[in-house]
Motif scaffolding. Structure first.
Motif, PDB file in Angstrom:
ATOM      1  N   ASP A 162      48.232  39.385  43.970  1.00 19.74           N
ATOM      2  CA  ASP A 162      47.883  39.456  45.384  1.00 19.74           C
ATOM      3  C   ASP A 162      46.425  39.920  45.454  1.00 19.74           C
ATOM      4  O   ASP A 162      46.129  41.098  45.242  1.00 19.74           O
ATOM      5  CB  ASP A 162      48.813  40.438  46.090  1.00 19.74           C
ATOM      6  N   LEU A 163      45.508  38.986  45.708  1.00 21.87           N
ATOM      7  CA  LEU A 163      44.080  39.306  45.695  1.00 21.87           C
ATOM      8  C   LEU A 163      43.697  40.249  46.827  1.00 21.87           C
ATOM      9  O   LEU A 163      42.765  41.050  46.685  1.00 21.87           O
ATOM     10  CB  LEU A 163      43.242  38.036  45.740  1.00 21.87           C
ATOM     11  N   GLU A 164      44.417  40.194  47.944  1.00 17.03           N
ATOM     12  CA  GLU A 164      44.141  41.123  49.039  1.00 17.03           C
ATOM     13  C   GLU A 164      44.484  42.548  48.616  1.00 17.03           C
ATOM     14  O   GLU A 164      43.710  43.486  48.844  1.00 17.03           O
ATOM     15  CB  GLU A 164      44.919  40.731  50.293  1.00 17.03           C
ATOM     16  N   ALA A 165      45.637  42.728  47.982  1.00 19.27           N
ATOM     17  CA  ALA A 165      46.013  44.058  47.483  1.00 19.27           C
ATOM     18  C   ALA A 165      45.070  44.501  46.371  1.00 19.27           C
ATOM     19  O   ALA A 165      44.729  45.683  46.277  1.00 19.27           O
ATOM     20  CB  ALA A 165      47.461  44.043  46.998  1.00 19.27           C
ATOM     21  N   LEU A 166      44.637  43.575  45.519  1.00 15.51           N
ATOM     22  CA  LEU A 166      43.684  43.905  44.467  1.00 15.51           C
ATOM     23  C   LEU A 166      42.375  44.405  45.069  1.00 15.51           C
ATOM     24  O   LEU A 166      41.803  45.397  44.607  1.00 15.51           O
ATOM     25  CB  LEU A 166      43.418  42.683  43.580  1.00 15.51           C
ATOM     26  N   ALA A 167      41.908  43.741  46.111  1.00 15.33           N
ATOM     27  CA  ALA A 167      40.643  44.120  46.757  1.00 15.33           C
ATOM     28  C   ALA A 167      40.717  45.498  47.404  1.00 15.33           C
ATOM     29  O   ALA A 167      39.680  46.118  47.654  1.00 15.33           O
ATOM     30  CB  ALA A 167      40.254  43.079  47.802  1.00 15.33           C
ATOM     31  N   ARG A 168      41.926  46.001  47.656  1.00 16.11           N
ATOM     32  CA  ARG A 168      42.106  47.322  48.260  1.00 16.11           C
ATOM     33  C   ARG A 168      42.579  48.370  47.252  1.00 16.11           C
ATOM     34  O   ARG A 168      42.739  49.529  47.607  1.00 16.11           O
ATOM     35  CB  ARG A 168      43.110  47.224  49.397  1.00 16.11           C
ATOM     36  N   HIS A 169      42.817  47.945  46.022  1.00 17.71           N
ATOM     37  CA  HIS A 169      43.339  48.843  44.997  1.00 17.71           C
ATOM     38  C   HIS A 169      42.298  49.912  44.645  1.00 17.71           C
ATOM     39  O   HIS A 169      41.123  49.607  44.441  1.00 17.71           O
ATOM     40  CB  HIS A 169      43.736  48.032  43.755  1.00 17.71           C
ATOM     41  N   GLU A 170      42.727  51.163  44.556  1.00 18.32           N
ATOM     42  CA  GLU A 170      41.817  52.281  44.329  1.00 18.32           C
ATOM     43  C   GLU A 170      41.003  52.120  43.052  1.00 18.32           C
ATOM     44  O   GLU A 170      39.788  52.340  43.059  1.00 18.32           O
ATOM     45  CB  GLU A 170      42.609  53.583  44.291  1.00 18.32           C
ATOM     46  N   GLN A 171      41.626  51.733  41.948  1.00 12.77           N
ATOM     47  CA  GLN A 171      40.900  51.569  40.694  1.00 12.77           C
ATOM     48  C   GLN A 171      39.887  50.433  40.786  1.00 12.77           C
ATOM     49  O   GLN A 171      38.817  50.491  40.189  1.00 12.77           O
ATOM     50  CB  GLN A 171      41.857  51.296  39.544  1.00 12.77           C
TER      51      GLN A 171
END
Length: 177
Positions: A162-171
Motif C-alpha cells: 500500500d503505497l499510501e500507507a508507505l508514504a505515511r510510515h514513520e520509518q
C-alpha cells in the motif's frame, strides 16, 4: 540501439496500459515489480510514472536506503531503494542494470518520491490473482503498508504494498541517519 528502442516501446506500452487501467473504475489493477528478488504488487492508482534511473544528487546525513534526489520531468523526487528499505538487500548495493526502474508515487498522495525497483514484471488484474488465506490478517510483525498476499496462475506468490500507507510510515518519513 535496438535495445534502447525496445525498452522505450515497452515503457510506452506499460504507460498506456496503466492509464487505461486507471480509467476502469470497477477492477483493481496492479503494477508487478521485483525488488531484492521479492515479487511485489503496487496498486495502479497509487503509482504514477516509470523512469529509467537518472543521475542522483546525494542527500547528506540521510539513511543509506535514500539514494538521493532526482529531477524527473522537472520535479524533484527523493529516490528510495525499495529493496534496501524493506531489508531485502544491503543498502548501497542498489541495482544499476538495464532492468532497474524508478516508479513514482502518485502525486495525489502528496509525496514526491520514486521507488527504485530491480525490474518491471508487467501489469496484473485481480482476475489473474488469488488472495492467500491469512495473508493480510497476520499483521503482528508486518508493517501497515504490507498489503495482502496473492498467488498467480503460475503459483508465484506476490506481496501487495500500500503505497499510501508507505508514504505515511514513520520509518519511511524519517530519512535522517
Amino acid at each position: 540501439m535496438s535495445n534502447k528502442q525496445a525498452l522505450r516501446e515497452l515503457q510506452q506500452r506499460l504507460a498506456q496500459r496503466m492509464q487505461a487501467a486507471r480509467e476502469q473504475p470497477q477492477t483493481a489493477s496492479w503494477l508487478a515489480v521485483e525488488a531484492g528478488g521479492a515479487p511485489l504488487l503496487f496498486p495502479l492508482r497509487q503509482s504514477s510514472e516509470i523512469f529509467t534511473p537518472v543521475p542522483l544528487k546525494p542527500v547528506p546525513y540521510a539513511k543509506p536506503w535514500l539514494l538521493g534526489v532526482a529531477n524527473l520531468r522537472g520535479g524533484l523526487h527523493t529516490v528510495v531503494d525499495l529493496a534496501a528499505f524493506l531489508g531485502l538487500r544491503e543498502a548501497g548495493a542498489a541495482p544499476r542494470g538495464e532492468g532497474a526502474r524508478l516508479v513514482t508515487v502518485n502525486p495525489d498522495l502528496n509525496i514526491n518520491c520514486a521507488l527504485l525497483v530491480d525490474k518491471l514484471l508487467g501489469l496484473r488484474g485481480d482476475e489473474q490473482l488469488q488472495p492467500l488465506e491469512g495473508g493480510a490478517s497476520d499483521t503482528g510483525s508486518r508493517p501497515k503498508f504490507a498489503g495482502g498476499l496473492w498467488r498467480d496462475g503460475e503459483g508465484r506468490r506476490w506481496q501487495a504494498l500500500d503505497l499510501e500507507a508507505l508514504a505515511r510510515h514513520e520509518q519511511f518519513l524519517r530519512i535522517v541517519a
